[in-house]
Write a protein that holds these residues in place. Structure first.
Motif, PDB file in Angstrom:
ATOM      1  N   PRO A 207       5.459   6.611 -16.599  1.00 52.26           N
ATOM      2  CA  PRO A 207       5.386   5.237 -17.130  1.00 52.26           C
ATOM      3  C   PRO A 207       5.912   5.097 -18.552  1.00 52.26           C
TER       4      PRO A 207
ATOM      5  N   ARG B 236       1.715  -1.256  -5.410  1.00 56.36           N
ATOM      6  CA  ARG B 236       2.943  -1.477  -6.178  1.00 56.36           C
ATOM      7  C   ARG B 236       4.156  -1.632  -5.276  1.00 56.36           C
TER       8      ARG B 236
ATOM      9  N   ASN C 159       6.497  -0.589 -11.686  1.00 57.76           N
ATOM     10  CA  ASN C 159       5.313  -0.881 -10.888  1.00 57.76           C
ATOM     11  C   ASN C 159       5.585  -1.853  -9.752  1.00 57.76           C
TER      12      ASN C 159
ATOM     13  N   LEU D 235       8.568   4.898  -8.221  1.00 57.46           N
ATOM     14  CA  LEU D 235       7.156   4.778  -8.576  1.00 57.46           C
ATOM     15  C   LEU D 235       6.617   6.042  -9.241  1.00 57.46           C
TER      16      LEU D 235
END
Length: 494
Positions: free
Chosen positions: A272, A221, A237, A268
């Motif tokens: 998510p 990523r 990402n 990162l």
């Protein structure tokens, strides 16, 4: 769909477009042909116009009036959208587009001026940037941001809880201990030796990749490229890093890389579920800097990690001018007055920031004008560091920030150091065997701790609360200053 759902769906598209704008910026600083600068300025102005229109869309106000959140994350998202909507609405669309256009072009002009050591080449452009940012600060202040102070209104972009008065008071508390420590160090006998030799670019970049891996950087990523001024870019990402190479000074490359890995790993590491929402990025630049600075300094310059790095450098470059791991540790942490902020040791670094902070405040609220900035810089630098600036690339042209309009950004570097001091104190208490991992070139336990305590939350909590939750106490400069004094008094035998 409810009003909340419609608002978040609209926000996701806006965030996605902002990521595209960020990718244009990354391209400009890494691989864009130099002749494309003017065209890129128009492209950036166009996409900024689209983004500004979306960020000030009247429907946002309607949705905010009706939206109801089901949980804490939703409530925080509404809070951040409301705040951003107010700030964006306060800045006229024409001004926002002009700032994007001028700063895009200014970046290339700054790079040319820096390479040529020609301040005069840059001053007319910088005057435009400062005039535009003064106008933006005044527009935000008139709308009530920054308690009506233009500089505080700009600072609020990067550290929402901070004010110039708060930063100045913190610097007033820090400066006496930093100056006293510096004077004691510079007067010490038997200072560490500098590293000398030739270190080929390809080999430096190979080891830089190994260093990024050691800190848990996800290469699926991310990527590493070269830039005039190292930076990281992106989130979700796709979080990329850059570094620079000086073949006589490998530490420049290695510690720039580790620093930018800290930024990218923060992005990162965000949950998510927050991607493409107001929570899907670092909460402030101070918290962001806490990640990059703790990676670079408390971890990357520790005795345990430099012992491993010494072995890696010996294997790649052959015999070094600094023979033993202990000598190498002292060399990595060598304290000296120098021109370049990004290369400054931990003792001097915050003094660089204090100087820039005072110059910025004078530009926005005092008597300083752009035409007099070089003289003001050189005079202040000689006073604070005891050496005269030898060339503009080592003086006011060294940093990219002012060319791209990042006024109010610099003080967050020092605030990040303060936050890092708090986090390091807590991290060491929780991970008593960390040095055993660092000595093997494995900083991932620290990265895991930071991901769990800080990174995964993104923008869920305000900056001060993020640090207090992670450290277990309210943030302050004490842990940083205690760490610096203990470390450098030991290194220099004070």
């Amino acid at each position: 769909m409810t009003a909340f759902d419609e608002l978040i769906s609209f926000q996701r598209e806006t965030e996605a477009l902002a990521q595209i704008a960020g990718r244009l910026g990354w391209d400009q600083e890494t691989v864009m042909p130099r002749g494309a600068a003017e065209q890129r300025g128009e492209e950036m102005a166009a996409i900024e116009g689209v983004l500004h229109a979306r960020r000030t869309d009247p429907r946002i106000g309607d949705w905010l009036a009706k939206a109801k959140a089901a949980d804490a994350a939703g409530m925080r998202s509404l809070e951040l959208i409301r705040r951003a909507y107010g700030r964006n609405a306060a800045v006229p669309a024409k001004l926002a587009a002009e700032i994007a256009r001028v700063t895009s072009v200014a970046q290339g002009i700054w790079a040319e001026a820096r390479a040529r050591n020609d301040v005069a080449h840059f001053l007319p452009t910088l005057e435009k940037v400062v005039a535009l940012m003064r106008e933006k600060g005044q527009a935000l202040a008139a709308a009530g941001f920054g308690a009506g102070d233009p500089y505080d209104a700009l600072l609020d972009d990067y550290e929402p809880e901070a004010t110039a008065a708060m930063i100045a008071a913190m610097f007033d508390r820090m400066r006496p201990r930093l100056v006293a420590l510096r004077e004691a160090i510079l007067g010490a006998a038997n200072p560490p030796k500098p590293l000398s030799g030739h270190f080929a670019e390809a080999r430096q970049l190979g080891l830089a990749r190994d260093l990024a891996t050691a800190f848990g950087y996800d290469w699926e990523r991310g990527r590493l490229d070269l830039a005039v001024h190292p930076f990281s870019s992106g989130s979700g990402n796709d979080a990329r890093i850059t570094t620079r190479v000086v073949e006589g000074d490998p530490f420049n490359c290695f510690y720039s890389t580790i620093h930018e890995v800290g930024h990218a790993t923060y992005e990162l590491g965000i949950d998510p579920a927050h991607f493409f929402t107001p929570l899907g990025q670092g909460v402030s630049m101070g918290v962001h800097e806490s990640q990059s600075r703790i990676y670079e300094n408390q971890l990357g310059r520790s005795r345990a990690f430099t012992g491993w790095l010494h072995g890696q450098m010996h294997a790649i470059f052959g015999d070094l001018s600094v023979a033993t791991a202990e000598e190498f540790y002292r060399t990595v942490n060598r304290v000296q007055s120098g021109f370049i902020r990004t290369e400054a040791d931990e003792v001097h670094y915050n003094l660089h920031i204090m100087m820039r902070f005072d110059l910025e405040r004078a530009l926005f609220g005092g008597p300083l004008e752009v035409a007099d900035l070089e003289d003001a810089w050189n005079t202040r630098f000689a006073k604070d560091f005891g050496i005269a600036v030898d060339k503009p690339a080592n003086g006011m042209l060294q940093d990219v920030h002012w060319s791209v309009g990042l006024f109010g950004y610099f003080p967050t570097y020092a605030l990040g150091n303060v936050y890092a001091g708090c986090l390091h104190k807590a991290l060491r208490a929780d991970l008593p065997d960390l040095d055993a991992h660092l000595a093997r070139g494995d900083a991932r336990p620290a990265t895991d701790w930071l991901r769990e305590k800080v990174q995964r939350f993104g923008g869920l909590y305000p900056p001060g609360e993020v640090i207090e939750r992670a450290a277990g106490f309210a943030p302050g400069e004490g842990p940083l200053l205690d760490y610096l004094e203990a470390k450098f008094r030991a290194i220099y035998g004070l």
